[in-house]
Design an enzyme around this catalytic site. Structure first.
Site, PDB file in Angstrom:
ATOM      1  N   SER A   1       0.829  -1.198   0.000  1.00  0.00           N
ATOM      2  CA  SER A   1       0.000   0.000   0.000  1.00  0.00           C
ATOM      3  C   SER A   1       0.873   1.262   0.000  1.00  0.00           C
ATOM      4  O   SER A   1       1.622   1.485  -0.939  1.00  0.00           O
ATOM      5  CB  SER A   1      -0.955  -0.036   1.204  1.00  0.00           C
ATOM      6  OG  SER A   1      -1.988   0.903   1.056  1.00  0.00           O
TER       7      SER A   1
ATOM      8  N   ASP B   1      -6.022  -3.457  -2.639  1.00  0.00           N
ATOM      9  CA  ASP B   1      -4.926  -3.118  -1.719  1.00  0.00           C
ATOM     10  C   ASP B   1      -4.206  -4.360  -1.203  1.00  0.00           C
ATOM     11  O   ASP B   1      -4.841  -5.307  -0.721  1.00  0.00           O
ATOM     12  CB  ASP B   1      -5.510  -2.336  -0.538  1.00  0.00           C
ATOM     13  CG  ASP B   1      -4.450  -1.664   0.322  1.00  0.00           C
ATOM     14  OD1 ASP B   1      -3.509  -2.354   0.746  1.00  0.00           O
ATOM     15  OD2 ASP B   1      -4.571  -0.455   0.566  1.00  0.00           O
TER      16      ASP B   1
END
Length: 304
Positions: A38, A182
């Site tokens: 991320s 993600d």
């Protein structure tokens, strides 16, 4: 081989940048492997290139408009705290367009392409550094790790973007016939991957306090309920990742150095505030400096 691992954490990535700046510039750590999830994936390319000032400038100027082309929430300041609530109109527009998420993060995709040039990509790919980003394959129900050595420029930029797409608030991406989101949904702190790729010493920046210092307030709206639920899930994933990482390190004889945030930086890492992120970068640098000063041996005084 030395590795630097940076966890997910949204806007708190600024703190990780400060820690990394100290470890690279002052502690003179020469990393062979960089693994990020991320916000960590947004940092590692520039860290591997040694372009600390460039990535610091980016993190010091990012805001909601830099990330979202359609932001699904609004931020209000009340009683000295940031309160988020749903932007019903933007969410409605997204659903009318046939999107599957509350918001869209195409601006972040463009920011990544603007910040990492083709020349920088070629330089990094030609080096001995291995830069790896973490993504979650929702279709196959598995975590995937994308190395720069296996990607073209366009592919690598897309994987970085995908790794940082905090669904359902940011874009859900369909690539190679699969839906991706993600990387933190599967591996928030990818210590194990760094060790499996040959690292014998791993510096890990965990964008969370080592001990939970607060209880979440009751949810005031559906948006806060979803963020609280995801926060709970990600905390469990983080703890599991660290335990597994320690276990693998013990089996492989690797060393792990953990850098947690010493205090709670924010309770909502989707809020990107320039002033706060600039301050967090400085705090990260000073924290790493103090932590390393404690572990360094004291030099004996030379008597004349």
């Amino acid at each position: 081989m030395k590795a630097l691992v940076i966890s997910g954490g949204g806007s708190k990535g600024a703190f990780a940048g400060g820690v990394a700046q100290f470890l690279i510039e002052e502690a003179k750590n020469d990393y062979d492997i960089f693994v990020g999830t991320s916000t960590g994936s947004l940092l590692i390319s520039h860290l591997a290139l040694g372009k600390l000032n460039k990535i610091k400038e980016i993190y010091s100027n990012v805001n909601q408009k830099t990330i979202f082309n359609n932001c699904p929430f609004v931020v209000k300041r009340k009683y000295g705290a940031d309160i988020i609530s749903m932007n019903h109109w933007n969410i409605f527009k997204n659903f009318i367009k046939g999107k599957k998420t509350f918001g869209e993060s195409e601006n972040l995709r463009q920011l990544i392409r603007n910040s990492i040039t083709v020349a920088e990509f070629d330089e990094l790919k030609a080096s001995s550094k291995n830069v790896v980003v973490t993504v979650s394959n929702l279709s196959l129900n598995q975590v995937e790790y994308k190395s720069i050595n296996d990607c073209t420029y366009d592919e690598f930029c897309d994987w970085i973007w995908i790794s940082a797409n905090y669904t359902p608030f940011m874009s859900l991406v369909r690539k190679n016939g699969c839906e991706y989101a993600d990387g933190g949904l599967g591996s928030l702190v990818p210590i194990e991957e760094a060790i499996l790729r040959g690292a014998t010493e791993v510096d890990v920046v965990v964008l969370h306090t080592e001990v939970n210092y607060y209880n979440r307030m009751p949810s005031r709206n559906p948006f806060e309920l979803i963020t609280n639920m995801l926060g709970f899930v990600l905390d469990r994933i983080e703890n599991q990742n660290i335990r597994v990482g320690k276990l693998v390190a013990n089996q492989k004889g690797a060393i792990i150095n953990l850098y947690y945030t010493p205090t709670i930086l924010t309770t909502n890492s989707l809020i990107f505030n320039k002033e706060k992120m600039t301050r967090w970068w400085k705090r990260g640098y000073l924290y790493a400096k103090n932590k390393n000063a404690e572990s360094m041996p004291i030099k004996p005084e030379v008597q004349e």
